[in-house]
Design a protein around this motif. Structure first.
Motif, PDB file in Angstrom:
ATOM      1  N   ASN A 443     -33.997  11.962  11.988  1.00 29.04           N
ATOM      2  CA  ASN A 443     -34.353  11.043  13.258  1.00 29.04           C
ATOM      3  C   ASN A 443     -33.334  10.083  13.680  1.00 29.04           C
ATOM      4  O   ASN A 443     -33.900   9.085  14.398  1.00 29.04           O
ATOM      5  CB  ASN A 443     -35.621  10.548  12.592  1.00 29.04           C
ATOM      6  CG  ASN A 443     -36.737  11.499  12.358  1.00 29.04           C
ATOM      7  OD1 ASN A 443     -37.049  12.412  13.043  1.00 29.04           O
ATOM      8  ND2 ASN A 443     -37.486  11.370  11.202  1.00 29.04           N
ATOM      9  N   ASP A 445     -30.899   7.840  15.678  1.00 29.69           N
ATOM     10  CA  ASP A 445     -30.816   7.374  17.238  1.00 29.69           C
ATOM     11  C   ASP A 445     -29.411   7.204  17.327  1.00 29.69           C
ATOM     12  O   ASP A 445     -29.189   5.986  17.222  1.00 29.69           O
ATOM     13  CB  ASP A 445     -31.771   6.324  17.514  1.00 29.69           C
ATOM     14  CG  ASP A 445     -31.923   5.918  18.913  1.00 29.69           C
ATOM     15  OD1 ASP A 445     -30.685   6.379  19.670  1.00 29.69           O
ATOM     16  OD2 ASP A 445     -32.893   5.432  19.474  1.00 29.69           O
ATOM     17  N   LYS A 448     -28.849   4.131  19.682  1.00 30.03           N
ATOM     18  CA  LYS A 448     -28.950   2.809  19.035  1.00 30.03           C
ATOM     19  C   LYS A 448     -27.989   2.741  17.860  1.00 30.03           C
ATOM     20  O   LYS A 448     -27.338   1.440  17.842  1.00 30.03           O
ATOM     21  CB  LYS A 448     -30.362   2.882  18.167  1.00 30.03           C
ATOM     22  CG  LYS A 448     -30.906   1.742  17.638  1.00 30.03           C
ATOM     23  CD  LYS A 448     -32.304   1.726  16.925  1.00 30.03           C
ATOM     24  CE  LYS A 448     -32.486   0.633  16.007  1.00 30.03           C
ATOM     25  NZ  LYS A 448     -33.926   0.644  15.512  1.00 30.03           N
TER      26      LYS A 448
END
Length: 465
Positions: A443, A445, A448
């Motif tokens: 997951n 990102d 980010k």
């Protein structure tokens, strides 16, 4: 050697006959290595054969490296016949440079007259006022191969247009691959993938062999994730910091693509395996045991896999850096202690030219290297161009002990070199985090992660201004 805290790589044409440096010349000729062409205050740039001078030189191979030590001593003796009035005092050093002692030597002005450094050390040396400007002494009379040394290599030793050292060895990173696994997977080992899309497809075929074989691997711990991120970013045409060195510059489409490539191979293609947080020499260990198809590395990884891990030279090939916009460049050189006399500088240049920059002599005496049981044929050092490169490749092939054809794809593409960013280790430590994250967290990102890394690197750089 360790490369700036990781794996340092341990980075000419001589006269076809006669000496590697002109003894008869009474003045300099040709262009200088980095200055304005003047030899004001130095007289001739070449060494007067009657001048009596003593220089200390470090990085003499240790006695534990018997062949290398023998060759050093032989070259000192041969040089002494050309320059009987020059005395070289060798300093045994292994490793040749360690960060803390090196810093202490610069601070105390206790380095040898001709001292070993890495390409990334120039700023530290100049900040310590530790090196002489040798621009006025370096031309095609004193270093005949000068015109054929890759400008990107010489650039690592220049500041403000002035030249402070001469290279002795270097590397450019590329794609290392297991030829045995390529053949088993139905891939052509003479045509390695050149783009990340091609790497993904090749990795799928290799991973499909099963039995714990991974198609592609990468480091992501102990600063080596950041180091490989930098290499892969350079290949795509990106850069790590701004031109003035004050800001991070990797939070770009190219920077995101590096992480996306890794994420896709890890999670979409499942070609990198579950075991991550790898560090040097994990990738070499996997490849030497035929469990890894490809990874980004430098030519002397092959030597390590053979000499230390008992691999086989025939099993490994090398292609250019994926993307081929640039390749991370590193290597070694010698600088000249601040306060050295003109004759000491001239003598030091004459020695470096003889030992490290003259085809047929010193490190380029391939017949001797072969006789002494050391490998011949690896594409390193890699700082020549033009006629010197052609002559070097021909000489290597004549005495090769390794399959030089396995590295033809690497040599065929003239990828420009680009050095590590200033303050590399602090930056690499930060970039370990996003690299590790995309390899361990499905997951993750990417945007980010890079934004957070950008903020942290900017803080690091601001603290160092």
């Amino acid at each position: 050697m360790k490369r700036t805290g990781l794996v340092r790589r341990s980075v000419g044409v001589a006269l076809a006959t006669g000496m590697a440096i002109s003894l008869a010349a009474c003045g300099s000729s040709g262009s200088t290595g980095g200055g304005d062409g003047s030899t004001k205050g130095t007289g001739s740039a070449t060494l007067d054969p009657g001048a009596k001078v003593t220089i200390s030189v470090d990085c003499q191979p240790p006695v534990t490296k018997a062949a290398e030590r023998k060759q050093w001593d032989e070259d000192i003796a041969a040089f002494g016949k050309l320059y009987p009035n020059v005395t070289i005092k060798s300093k045994d050093a292994s490793p040749c440079e360690e960060p803390a002692p090196f810093t202490a030597q610069l601070k105390g002005k206790t380095q040898t007259d001709v001292f070993y450094t890495y390409f990334t050390d120039l700023n530290q040396v100049l900040d310590a006022d530790g090196a002489e400007d040798i621009s006025a002494y370096v031309n095609e009379s004193t270093v005949p191969a000068l015109k054929d040394i890759d400008p990107s290599v010489l650039a690592t030793l220049k500041d403000g247009g002035k030249l402070y050292g001469l290279p002795t060895s270097n590397y450019k990173m590329g794609l290392l691959y297991n030829r045995k696994l390529f053949k088993q997977a139905g891939l052509d080992p003479e045509k390695p993938p050149a783009t990340w899309a091609e790497i993904r497809e090749a990795a799928k075929k290799i991973a499909a062999l099963g039995n714990g074989v991974n198609g592609y691997g990468d480091y992501s711990a102990t600063n080596q994730g950041g180091w490989h991120y930098t290499a892969e970013l350079y290949g795509l045409g990106g850069k790590m910091v701004s031109d003035d060195g004050k800001k991070a510059a990797f939070n770009t489409p190219e920077g995101k693509q590096v992480l996306q490539n890794l994420y896709d191979m890890r999670w979409t293609d499942n070609t990198m395996g579950a075991a991550q947080s790898l560090k040097w020499p994990d990738l070499m260990t996997q490849m030497a045991s035929d469990k890894l198809g490809m990874y980004v590395g430098a030519p002397d990884d092959i030597t390590y896999m053979v000499q230390t891990l008992k691999g086989d030279y025939e099993a490994y090939g090398m292609g250019p850096m994926p993307g081929a916009k640039a390749a991370l460049l590193g290597g070694n050189d010698y600088m000249f202690k601040k306060g050295s006399s003109p004759d000491q500088i001239k003598a030091g240049i004459a020695w470096i030219n003889f030992k490290f920059l003259s085809l047929g002599k010193g490190q380029f005496n391939y017949a001797r290297t072969k006789t002494d049981g050391l490998p011949v044929g690896l594409p390193q050092p890699f700082f020549f161009t033009g006629a010197s490169l052609e002559a070097d490749n021909k000489a290597k092939a004549a005495s090769a002990t390794v399959p030089v054809q396995n590295y033809a794809p690497y040599l065929a593409v003239p990828v420009p070199g680009l050095t590590e960013p200033a303050h590399a280790q602090q930056i690499y430590k930060v970039l370990d985090n996003p690299v590790s994250a995309v390899l361990t967290d499905k997951n993750a990102d990417i945007s980010k992660l890079l934004t957070e890394a950008e903020t942290q690197v900017n803080q690091v750089l601001a603290s160092l201004q």
